[in-house]
Design a protein around this motif. Structure first.
Motif, PDB file in Angstrom:
ATOM      1  N   ARG A 167      38.746  35.409  28.782  1.00 19.81           N
ATOM      2  CA  ARG A 167      37.849  35.292  27.637  1.00 19.81           C
ATOM      3  C   ARG A 167      36.777  36.372  27.731  1.00 19.81           C
ATOM      4  O   ARG A 167      36.301  36.690  28.818  1.00 19.81           O
ATOM      5  CB  ARG A 167      37.224  33.898  27.569  1.00 19.81           C
ATOM      6  N   THR A 168      36.394  36.872  26.583  1.00 21.09           N
ATOM      7  CA  THR A 168      35.435  37.974  26.546  1.00 21.09           C
ATOM      8  C   THR A 168      34.133  37.611  27.234  1.00 21.09           C
ATOM      9  O   THR A 168      33.548  38.425  27.959  1.00 21.09           O
ATOM     10  CB  THR A 168      35.160  38.381  25.087  1.00 21.09           C
ATOM     11  N   THR A 169      33.663  36.370  27.033  1.00 21.64           N
ATOM     12  CA  THR A 169      32.384  35.974  27.623  1.00 21.64           C
ATOM     13  C   THR A 169      32.425  36.018  29.136  1.00 21.64           C
ATOM     14  O   THR A 169      31.476  36.479  29.790  1.00 21.64           O
ATOM     15  CB  THR A 169      32.009  34.554  27.161  1.00 21.64           C
ATOM     16  N   ARG A 170      33.534  35.580  29.728  1.00 20.60           N
ATOM     17  CA  ARG A 170      33.638  35.581  31.187  1.00 20.60           C
ATOM     18  C   ARG A 170      33.768  36.995  31.729  1.00 20.60           C
ATOM     19  O   ARG A 170      33.238  37.306  32.799  1.00 20.60           O
ATOM     20  CB  ARG A 170      34.821  34.734  31.643  1.00 20.60           C
ATOM     21  N   VAL A 171      34.473  37.862  31.011  1.00 20.50           N
ATOM     22  CA  VAL A 171      34.581  39.255  31.447  1.00 20.50           C
ATOM     23  C   VAL A 171      33.210  39.925  31.414  1.00 20.50           C
ATOM     24  O   VAL A 171      32.826  40.643  32.354  1.00 20.50           O
ATOM     25  CB  VAL A 171      35.582  40.013  30.562  1.00 20.50           C
ATOM     26  N   LEU A 172      32.455  39.687  30.343  1.00 19.54           N
ATOM     27  CA  LEU A 172      31.118  40.267  30.251  1.00 19.54           C
ATOM     28  C   LEU A 172      30.199  39.715  31.332  1.00 19.54           C
ATOM     29  O   LEU A 172      29.391  40.448  31.918  1.00 19.54           O
ATOM     30  CB  LEU A 172      30.526  39.993  28.867  1.00 19.54           C
TER      31      LEU A 172
ATOM     32  N   ALA B 277      29.690  30.572  34.779  1.00 17.57           N
ATOM     33  CA  ALA B 277      29.886  29.133  34.974  1.00 17.57           C
ATOM     34  C   ALA B 277      29.869  28.392  33.649  1.00 17.57           C
ATOM     35  O   ALA B 277      30.630  27.436  33.444  1.00 17.57           O
ATOM     36  CB  ALA B 277      28.809  28.590  35.908  1.00 17.57           C
ATOM     37  N   LEU B 278      29.000  28.813  32.714  1.00 19.71           N
ATOM     38  CA  LEU B 278      28.976  28.205  31.384  1.00 19.71           C
ATOM     39  C   LEU B 278      30.316  28.387  30.680  1.00 19.71           C
ATOM     40  O   LEU B 278      30.892  27.441  30.140  1.00 19.71           O
ATOM     41  CB  LEU B 278      27.866  28.839  30.546  1.00 19.71           C
ATOM     42  N   ALA B 279      30.830  29.613  30.711  1.00 18.93           N
ATOM     43  CA  ALA B 279      32.105  29.890  30.054  1.00 18.93           C
ATOM     44  C   ALA B 279      33.246  29.137  30.721  1.00 18.93           C
ATOM     45  O   ALA B 279      34.150  28.625  30.056  1.00 18.93           O
ATOM     46  CB  ALA B 279      32.383  31.394  30.077  1.00 18.93           C
ATOM     47  N   ARG B 280      33.197  29.049  32.046  1.00 22.12           N
ATOM     48  CA  ARG B 280      34.257  28.351  32.774  1.00 22.12           C
ATOM     49  C   ARG B 280      34.145  26.850  32.591  1.00 22.12           C
ATOM     50  O   ARG B 280      35.138  26.135  32.510  1.00 22.12           O
ATOM     51  CB  ARG B 280      34.177  28.704  34.253  1.00 22.12           C
ATOM     52  N   GLY B 281      32.882  26.350  32.518  1.00 16.91           N
ATOM     53  CA  GLY B 281      32.672  24.914  32.384  1.00 16.91           C
ATOM     54  C   GLY B 281      33.228  24.358  31.093  1.00 16.91           C
ATOM     55  O   GLY B 281      33.608  23.198  31.015  1.00 16.91           O
ATOM     56  N   ARG B 282      33.309  25.176  30.053  1.00 19.16           N
ATOM     57  CA  ARG B 282      33.880  24.709  28.794  1.00 19.16           C
ATOM     58  C   ARG B 282      35.372  24.481  28.897  1.00 19.16           C
ATOM     59  O   ARG B 282      35.957  23.759  28.100  1.00 19.16           O
ATOM     60  CB  ARG B 282      33.597  25.743  27.688  1.00 19.16           C
ATOM     61  N   ARG B 283      35.991  25.141  29.882  1.00 21.17           N
ATOM     62  CA  ARG B 283      37.444  25.025  30.035  1.00 21.17           C
ATOM     63  C   ARG B 283      37.856  24.040  31.111  1.00 21.17           C
ATOM     64  O   ARG B 283      38.983  23.581  31.136  1.00 21.17           O
ATOM     65  CB  ARG B 283      38.029  26.397  30.417  1.00 21.17           C
ATOM     66  N   ALA B 284      36.916  23.711  32.026  1.00 16.00           N
ATOM     67  CA  ALA B 284      37.261  22.862  33.170  1.00 16.00           C
ATOM     68  C   ALA B 284      36.535  21.547  33.059  1.00 16.00           C
ATOM     69  O   ALA B 284      35.320  21.503  33.045  1.00 16.00           O
ATOM     70  CB  ALA B 284      36.910  23.560  34.475  1.00 16.00           C
ATOM     71  N   SER B 285      37.252  20.459  32.961  1.00 17.34           N
ATOM     72  CA  SER B 285      36.630  19.141  32.870  1.00 17.34           C
ATOM     73  C   SER B 285      36.467  18.489  34.215  1.00 17.34           C
ATOM     74  O   SER B 285      35.724  17.532  34.368  1.00 17.34           O
ATOM     75  CB  SER B 285      37.468  18.229  31.974  1.00 17.34           C
ATOM     76  N   THR B 286      37.189  18.992  35.231  1.00 15.91           N
ATOM     77  CA  THR B 286      37.072  18.447  36.574  1.00 15.91           C
ATOM     78  C   THR B 286      36.743  19.561  37.552  1.00 15.91           C
ATOM     79  O   THR B 286      37.278  20.660  37.431  1.00 15.91           O
ATOM     80  CB  THR B 286      38.384  17.782  37.036  1.00 15.91           C
ATOM     81  N   PRO B 287      35.858  19.277  38.549  1.00 16.50           N
ATOM     82  CA  PRO B 287      35.473  20.309  39.495  1.00 16.50           C
ATOM     83  C   PRO B 287      36.586  20.586  40.478  1.00 16.50           C
ATOM     84  O   PRO B 287      37.421  19.750  40.773  1.00 16.50           O
ATOM     85  CB  PRO B 287      34.263  19.705  40.192  1.00 16.50           C
ATOM     86  N   THR B 288      36.581  21.813  40.998  1.00 17.98           N
ATOM     87  CA  THR B 288      37.554  22.196  42.010  1.00 17.98           C
ATOM     88  C   THR B 288      37.077  21.808  43.380  1.00 17.98           C
ATOM     89  O   THR B 288      35.924  21.461  43.582  1.00 17.98           O
ATOM     90  CB  THR B 288      37.803  23.705  41.971  1.00 17.98           C
ATOM     91  N   ALA B 289      37.994  21.857  44.343  1.00 17.84           N
ATOM     92  CA  ALA B 289      37.650  21.451  45.690  1.00 17.84           C
ATOM     93  C   ALA B 289      36.712  22.464  46.344  1.00 17.84           C
ATOM     94  O   ALA B 289      36.755  23.645  46.045  1.00 17.84           O
ATOM     95  CB  ALA B 289      38.915  21.318  46.545  1.00 17.84           C
ATOM     96  N   ALA B 290      35.887  21.960  47.245  1.00 18.81           N
ATOM     97  CA  ALA B 290      34.969  22.837  47.975  1.00 18.81           C
ATOM     98  C   ALA B 290      35.700  23.579  49.069  1.00 18.81           C
ATOM     99  O   ALA B 290      36.743  23.157  49.538  1.00 18.81           O
ATOM    100  CB  ALA B 290      33.838  22.007  48.576  1.00 18.81           C
ATOM    101  N   THR B 291      35.103  24.675  49.473  1.00 17.31           N
ATOM    102  CA  THR B 291      35.712  25.466  50.523  1.00 17.31           C
ATOM    103  C   THR B 291      34.707  25.782  51.593  1.00 17.31           C
ATOM    104  O   THR B 291      33.513  25.720  51.382  1.00 17.31           O
ATOM    105  CB  THR B 291      36.245  26.792  49.954  1.00 17.31           C
ATOM    106  N   HIS B 292      35.237  26.243  52.739  1.00 21.01           N
ATOM    107  CA  HIS B 292      34.365  26.783  53.792  1.00 21.01           C
ATOM    108  C   HIS B 292      34.018  28.235  53.446  1.00 21.01           C
ATOM    109  O   HIS B 292      34.858  28.978  52.977  1.00 21.01           O
ATOM    110  CB  HIS B 292      35.090  26.746  55.116  1.00 21.01           C
ATOM    111  N   ARG B 293      32.715  28.728  53.844  1.00 21.77           N
ATOM    112  CA  ARG B 293      32.300  30.098  53.669  1.00 21.77           C
ATOM    113  C   ARG B 293      31.820  30.665  54.956  1.00 21.77           C
ATOM    114  O   ARG B 293      31.135  30.048  55.687  1.00 21.77           O
ATOM    115  CB  ARG B 293      31.171  30.175  52.682  1.00 21.77           C
TER     116      ARG B 293
END
Length: 340
Positions: A148-153, A324-340
Protein backbone atom coordinates in the motif's frame (compact mmCIF):
# COMPACT_ATOMS: atom_id res chain seq x y z
CA UNK A 1 -40.47 -8.25 26.38
CA UNK A 2 -37.35 -9.86 27.88
CA UNK A 3 -36.00 -8.12 30.91
CA UNK A 4 -32.34 -7.52 31.62
CA UNK A 5 -30.76 -9.06 34.64
CA UNK A 6 -28.64 -6.94 36.95
CA UNK A 7 -25.52 -8.53 35.47
CA UNK A 8 -26.59 -7.76 31.90
CA UNK A 9 -27.63 -4.19 32.70
CA UNK A 10 -24.30 -3.35 34.30
CA UNK A 11 -22.19 -1.08 32.03
CA UNK A 12 -19.36 -2.87 30.26
CA UNK A 13 -16.15 -1.64 31.82
CA UNK A 14 -12.59 -2.85 31.56
CA UNK A 15 -11.01 -3.62 34.93
CA UNK A 16 -8.15 -1.28 35.68
CA UNK A 17 -5.51 -4.04 35.97
CA UNK A 18 -6.45 -5.54 32.58
CA UNK A 19 -6.19 -2.12 30.93
CA UNK A 20 -3.07 -0.82 32.65
CA UNK A 21 -0.86 -3.89 32.99
CA UNK A 22 -0.59 -4.63 29.23
CA UNK A 23 0.37 -0.99 28.60
CA UNK A 24 3.00 -1.14 31.33
CA UNK A 25 4.27 -4.43 29.91
CA UNK A 26 4.57 -2.89 26.43
CA UNK A 27 6.38 0.14 27.84
CA UNK A 28 8.88 -1.97 29.78
CA UNK A 29 9.25 -4.25 26.76
CA UNK A 30 10.22 -1.27 24.62
CA UNK A 31 12.69 -0.06 27.24
CA UNK A 32 14.46 -3.43 27.38
CA UNK A 33 16.10 -3.19 23.93
CA UNK A 34 18.04 0.05 24.53
CA UNK A 35 19.10 -1.12 28.00
CA UNK A 36 20.16 -4.50 26.58
CA UNK A 37 22.05 -2.65 23.86
CA UNK A 38 24.01 -0.64 26.43
CA UNK A 39 24.68 -3.77 28.53
CA UNK A 40 25.90 -5.83 25.57
CA UNK A 41 27.94 -2.89 24.32
CA UNK A 42 29.69 -2.65 27.69
CA UNK A 43 30.42 -6.38 27.63
CA UNK A 44 31.85 -6.14 24.11
CA UNK A 45 34.34 -3.50 25.25
CA UNK A 46 35.75 -6.14 27.59
CA UNK A 47 35.46 -9.32 25.48
CA UNK A 48 35.09 -8.20 21.87
CA UNK A 49 31.88 -7.99 19.85
CA UNK A 50 31.39 -11.61 18.80
CA UNK A 51 32.30 -13.26 22.14
CA UNK A 52 30.03 -10.79 23.95
CA UNK A 53 27.11 -11.58 21.64
CA UNK A 54 27.70 -15.31 22.08
CA UNK A 55 27.82 -14.97 25.87
CA UNK A 56 24.60 -12.95 25.85
CA UNK A 57 22.70 -15.44 23.70
CA UNK A 58 24.26 -18.46 25.41
CA UNK A 59 23.28 -17.27 28.89
CA UNK A 60 19.69 -16.85 27.73
CA UNK A 61 19.74 -20.38 26.31
CA UNK A 62 20.98 -21.76 29.64
CA UNK A 63 18.17 -20.04 31.56
CA UNK A 64 15.50 -21.22 29.13
CA UNK A 65 16.88 -24.77 29.15
CA UNK A 66 16.54 -24.81 32.92
CA UNK A 67 12.92 -23.70 32.52
CA UNK A 68 12.29 -26.80 30.41
CA UNK A 69 12.29 -28.72 33.69
CA UNK A 70 8.68 -27.50 33.86
CA UNK A 71 6.73 -30.30 32.20
CA UNK A 72 4.18 -28.22 30.21
CA UNK A 73 6.96 -26.09 28.70
CA UNK A 74 8.96 -29.17 27.82
CA UNK A 75 5.94 -30.66 26.04
CA UNK A 76 5.29 -27.44 24.13
CA UNK A 77 8.91 -27.34 22.98
CA UNK A 78 8.79 -31.00 21.93
CA UNK A 79 5.69 -30.21 19.83
CA UNK A 80 7.88 -28.02 17.60
CA UNK A 81 10.21 -30.90 16.78
CA UNK A 82 7.26 -33.25 16.24
CA UNK A 83 5.78 -30.79 13.74
CA UNK A 84 9.19 -30.45 12.07
CA UNK A 85 9.55 -34.21 11.62
CA UNK A 86 5.97 -34.50 10.38
CA UNK A 87 6.48 -31.79 7.77
CA UNK A 88 3.99 -29.34 9.31
CA UNK A 89 6.95 -27.03 9.89
CA UNK A 90 9.76 -26.63 7.38
CA UNK A 91 13.39 -26.39 8.55
CA UNK A 92 13.75 -22.76 7.44
CA UNK A 93 10.75 -21.80 9.59
CA UNK A 94 12.56 -22.63 12.85
CA UNK A 95 15.69 -20.55 12.22
CA UNK A 96 14.23 -17.18 13.21
CA UNK A 97 16.79 -17.02 15.99
CA UNK A 98 19.46 -16.26 13.37
CA UNK A 99 17.95 -12.79 13.03
CA UNK A 100 17.98 -12.26 16.78
CA UNK A 101 21.59 -13.45 17.01
CA UNK A 102 22.74 -11.04 14.32
CA UNK A 103 20.86 -8.19 16.00
CA UNK A 104 22.64 -8.90 19.29
CA UNK A 105 25.95 -9.14 17.41
CA UNK A 106 25.25 -5.76 15.82
CA UNK A 107 24.47 -4.37 19.29
CA UNK A 108 27.82 -5.40 20.66
CA UNK A 109 29.66 -4.01 17.62
CA UNK A 110 27.77 -0.81 16.85
CA UNK A 111 26.59 0.64 20.17
CA UNK A 112 30.10 1.53 21.42
CA UNK A 113 30.68 3.31 18.08
CA UNK A 114 27.41 5.10 17.33
CA UNK A 115 25.53 5.19 20.64
CA UNK A 116 22.19 3.68 21.62
CA UNK A 117 19.99 6.30 19.94
CA UNK A 118 21.51 6.01 16.45
CA UNK A 119 21.51 2.21 16.85
CA UNK A 120 17.76 2.19 17.58
CA UNK A 121 16.95 4.50 14.67
CA UNK A 122 18.84 2.16 12.33
CA UNK A 123 17.01 -0.88 13.72
CA UNK A 124 13.62 0.78 13.23
CA UNK A 125 14.53 1.76 9.67
CA UNK A 126 15.53 -1.78 8.76
CA UNK A 127 12.42 -3.24 10.38
CA UNK A 128 10.06 -0.85 8.59
CA UNK A 129 11.40 -1.63 5.12
CA UNK A 130 11.65 -5.38 5.73
CA UNK A 131 8.11 -5.56 7.12
CA UNK A 132 6.79 -4.54 3.69
CA UNK A 133 8.40 -7.57 2.07
CA UNK A 134 7.48 -9.93 4.91
CA UNK A 135 3.81 -8.97 4.72
CA UNK A 136 3.79 -8.97 0.92
CA UNK A 137 5.00 -12.57 0.63
CA UNK A 138 3.00 -13.80 3.65
CA UNK A 139 6.01 -15.15 5.48
CA UNK A 140 4.21 -15.25 8.83
CA UNK A 141 0.98 -16.95 9.90
CA UNK A 142 -1.16 -14.12 8.43
CA UNK A 143 -2.15 -14.10 4.74
CA UNK A 144 -0.05 -12.13 2.25
CA UNK A 145 -0.91 -8.44 2.01
CA UNK A 146 -0.59 -6.19 -1.04
CA UNK A 147 1.78 -3.23 -0.89
CA UNK A 148 0.00 0.00 0.00
CA UNK A 149 1.21 3.47 -0.83
CA UNK A 150 0.87 4.69 2.75
CA UNK A 151 3.10 1.94 4.12
CA UNK A 152 5.72 2.48 1.42
CA UNK A 153 5.80 6.20 2.18
CA UNK A 154 6.00 5.51 5.92
CA UNK A 155 8.91 3.13 5.43
CA UNK A 156 10.60 5.73 3.25
CA UNK A 157 10.23 8.29 6.03
CA UNK A 158 11.99 6.00 8.51
CA UNK A 159 14.83 5.53 6.02
CA UNK A 160 15.16 9.31 5.80
CA UNK A 161 15.33 9.36 9.60
CA UNK A 162 18.15 6.82 9.52
CA UNK A 163 20.06 8.92 6.97
CA UNK A 164 19.62 12.10 9.02
CA UNK A 165 20.72 10.35 12.23
CA UNK A 166 23.70 8.70 10.53
CA UNK A 167 24.99 11.97 9.08
CA UNK A 168 24.70 13.62 12.50
CA UNK A 169 27.34 11.36 14.03
CA UNK A 170 30.77 13.03 14.06
CA UNK A 171 33.38 11.36 11.91
CA UNK A 172 36.01 11.08 14.61
CA UNK A 173 39.60 11.13 13.33
CA UNK A 174 38.81 11.37 9.65
CA UNK A 175 37.13 9.81 6.63
CA UNK A 176 38.07 6.27 7.68
CA UNK A 177 36.38 6.73 11.06
CA UNK A 178 33.30 8.19 9.38
CA UNK A 179 33.16 5.26 6.96
CA UNK A 180 33.39 2.88 9.94
CA UNK A 181 30.41 4.54 11.58
CA UNK A 182 28.36 4.33 8.40
CA UNK A 183 29.29 0.67 8.00
CA UNK A 184 28.18 -0.01 11.58
CA UNK A 185 24.80 1.63 10.95
CA UNK A 186 24.39 -0.25 7.66
CA UNK A 187 24.98 -3.55 9.47
CA UNK A 188 22.43 -2.56 12.12
CA UNK A 189 19.86 -1.75 9.41
CA UNK A 190 20.43 -5.20 7.89
CA UNK A 191 20.09 -6.86 11.29
CA UNK A 192 16.93 -4.86 11.96
CA UNK A 193 15.51 -6.05 8.64
CA UNK A 194 16.12 -9.66 9.67
CA UNK A 195 14.17 -9.16 12.89
CA UNK A 196 10.98 -8.65 10.85
CA UNK A 197 11.64 -12.02 9.26
CA UNK A 198 12.28 -13.45 12.72
CA UNK A 199 8.98 -12.07 13.98
CA UNK A 200 7.07 -13.66 11.12
CA UNK A 201 8.77 -17.05 11.55
CA UNK A 202 8.22 -16.97 15.30
CA UNK A 203 4.53 -16.38 14.67
CA UNK A 204 4.43 -19.59 12.64
CA UNK A 205 6.33 -21.57 15.30
CA UNK A 206 4.10 -20.22 18.08
CA UNK A 207 1.00 -21.49 16.28
CA UNK A 208 2.50 -24.95 16.80
CA UNK A 209 4.10 -24.59 20.23
CA UNK A 210 1.31 -22.40 21.66
CA UNK A 211 3.87 -21.19 24.19
CA UNK A 212 6.09 -18.13 23.56
CA UNK A 213 8.71 -19.50 25.96
CA UNK A 214 9.00 -22.67 23.87
CA UNK A 215 9.39 -20.55 20.75
CA UNK A 216 12.00 -18.48 22.57
CA UNK A 217 14.01 -21.61 23.40
CA UNK A 218 14.09 -22.55 19.71
CA UNK A 219 15.25 -18.99 18.94
CA UNK A 220 18.00 -19.00 21.52
CA UNK A 221 19.19 -22.43 20.37
CA UNK A 222 19.47 -21.48 16.68
CA UNK A 223 20.88 -18.06 17.56
CA UNK A 224 23.58 -19.46 19.83
CA UNK A 225 24.57 -22.07 17.25
CA UNK A 226 24.76 -19.32 14.61
CA UNK A 227 27.10 -17.20 16.72
CA UNK A 228 29.28 -20.20 17.58
CA UNK A 229 29.52 -21.08 13.88
CA UNK A 230 30.48 -17.51 12.97
CA UNK A 231 33.11 -17.57 15.70
CA UNK A 232 34.53 -20.86 14.43
CA UNK A 233 34.71 -19.61 10.82
CA UNK A 234 36.32 -16.36 12.00
CA UNK A 235 38.90 -18.29 14.00
CA UNK A 236 39.75 -20.61 11.10
CA UNK A 237 40.08 -17.60 8.81
CA UNK A 238 42.61 -16.01 11.13
CA UNK A 239 40.25 -13.50 12.70
CA UNK A 240 40.96 -11.75 15.99
CA UNK A 241 41.24 -14.03 19.01
CA UNK A 242 38.80 -13.51 21.89
CA UNK A 243 40.06 -11.05 24.46
CA UNK A 244 41.06 -12.29 27.88
CA UNK A 245 38.27 -12.07 30.45
CA UNK A 246 38.80 -9.04 32.63
CA UNK A 247 38.04 -9.09 36.33
CA UNK A 248 36.72 -5.56 35.96
CA UNK A 249 33.56 -6.56 34.07
CA UNK A 250 30.57 -5.25 36.09
CA UNK A 251 27.95 -7.82 37.09
CA UNK A 252 25.20 -6.10 35.10
CA UNK A 253 27.14 -6.60 31.87
CA UNK A 254 26.20 -10.30 32.01
CA UNK A 255 22.42 -9.73 32.07
CA UNK A 256 21.81 -9.23 28.33
CA UNK A 257 20.50 -12.76 27.77
CA UNK A 258 18.07 -12.53 30.67
CA UNK A 259 16.81 -9.22 29.28
CA UNK A 260 15.99 -11.00 26.03
CA UNK A 261 13.84 -13.47 27.94
CA UNK A 262 12.12 -10.64 29.83
CA UNK A 263 11.33 -8.98 26.51
CA UNK A 264 9.71 -12.16 25.18
CA UNK A 265 7.61 -12.73 28.29
CA UNK A 266 6.35 -9.14 28.48
CA UNK A 267 5.67 -8.88 24.75
CA UNK A 268 3.81 -12.21 24.74
CA UNK A 269 1.55 -10.90 27.52
CA UNK A 270 1.04 -7.43 26.02
CA UNK A 271 0.14 -8.49 22.46
CA UNK A 272 -2.70 -10.65 23.80
CA UNK A 273 -4.45 -7.56 25.21
CA UNK A 274 -3.41 -4.63 23.00
CA UNK A 275 -4.11 -3.77 19.35
CA UNK A 276 -1.15 -3.91 16.97
CA UNK A 277 -1.05 -0.13 16.66
CA UNK A 278 -1.03 0.51 20.41
CA UNK A 279 1.68 -2.07 21.05
CA UNK A 280 3.89 -0.69 18.24
CA UNK A 281 3.36 2.92 19.33
CA UNK A 282 4.22 2.26 22.98
CA UNK A 283 7.26 0.07 22.33
CA UNK A 284 8.83 2.25 19.63
CA UNK A 285 8.29 5.40 21.69
CA UNK A 286 9.83 3.94 24.84
CA UNK A 287 12.73 2.49 22.85
CA UNK A 288 13.69 5.89 21.47
CA UNK A 289 13.06 7.84 24.69
CA UNK A 290 15.12 5.43 26.80
CA UNK A 291 17.82 5.37 24.10
CA UNK A 292 18.15 9.16 24.22
CA UNK A 293 18.29 9.12 28.03
CA UNK A 294 21.02 6.47 28.03
CA UNK A 295 23.10 8.49 25.58
CA UNK A 296 22.64 11.59 27.74
CA UNK A 297 24.22 9.66 30.61
CA UNK A 298 27.21 8.69 28.45
CA UNK A 299 29.69 11.59 28.00
CA UNK A 300 31.00 10.16 24.72
CA UNK A 301 27.56 9.55 23.18
CA UNK A 302 26.17 12.83 24.52
CA UNK A 303 28.28 14.78 22.02
CA UNK A 304 26.23 13.39 19.12
CA UNK A 305 22.84 14.28 20.64
CA UNK A 306 22.40 17.48 18.68
CA UNK A 307 19.39 18.76 16.82
CA UNK A 308 20.15 16.73 13.69
CA UNK A 309 20.19 13.37 15.50
CA UNK A 310 17.00 14.23 17.38
CA UNK A 311 15.40 15.18 14.06
CA UNK A 312 16.33 11.74 12.76
CA UNK A 313 14.73 10.21 15.87
CA UNK A 314 11.50 12.13 15.28
CA UNK A 315 11.36 11.16 11.59
CA UNK A 316 11.89 7.49 12.46
CA UNK A 317 9.24 7.67 15.18
CA UNK A 318 6.65 9.31 12.92
CA UNK A 319 7.42 6.87 10.11
CA UNK A 320 7.12 3.88 12.43
CA UNK A 321 3.81 5.05 13.89
CA UNK A 322 2.50 5.84 10.40
CA UNK A 323 3.45 2.34 9.25
CA UNK A 324 1.76 0.81 12.30
CA UNK A 325 -1.41 2.78 11.54
CA UNK A 326 -1.48 1.49 7.98
CA UNK A 327 -0.70 -2.05 9.10
CA UNK A 328 -3.20 -1.92 11.96
CA UNK A 329 -6.05 -1.38 9.51
CA UNK A 330 -5.20 -4.69 7.89
CA UNK A 331 -4.38 -6.77 10.97
CA UNK A 332 -7.08 -7.56 13.51
CA UNK A 333 -4.88 -9.83 15.61
CA UNK A 334 -1.36 -9.12 16.90
CA UNK A 335 1.59 -11.19 15.82
CA UNK A 336 3.76 -13.19 18.15
CA UNK A 337 6.57 -11.50 20.04
CA UNK A 338 10.16 -12.22 19.29
CA UNK A 339 13.55 -12.07 20.96
CA UNK A 340 15.87 -9.07 20.03
Amino acid sequence: MPTETAEEARPATVPVPSAVLPLLAAAVCGAVLPVQSRVNGALSEQLGALPAATMSFGSGLVVLTLLLAITPLRRRTAAVWVALRAGRLRPWQVVGGVGGALLVASQTYAVPLVGVTAFLVAVIGGQSVSALVVDRVGLGPAPAQPLRTTRVLAAGLTVVGVAVAASARPGGDGAAAGAGLLLALALVCAAGALTSVQQALNGVVTTVSRAPVATAWVNFLTGTLTLLLIGLVSSLAGGPAPQALSTGVPWWAWTGGVMGIVFIALAAFAVQHLPVLVFALVTVTTQLVVGVLLDLLDPAARQALGGQLLLGVMLALVGSVWAALARGRRASTPTAATHR
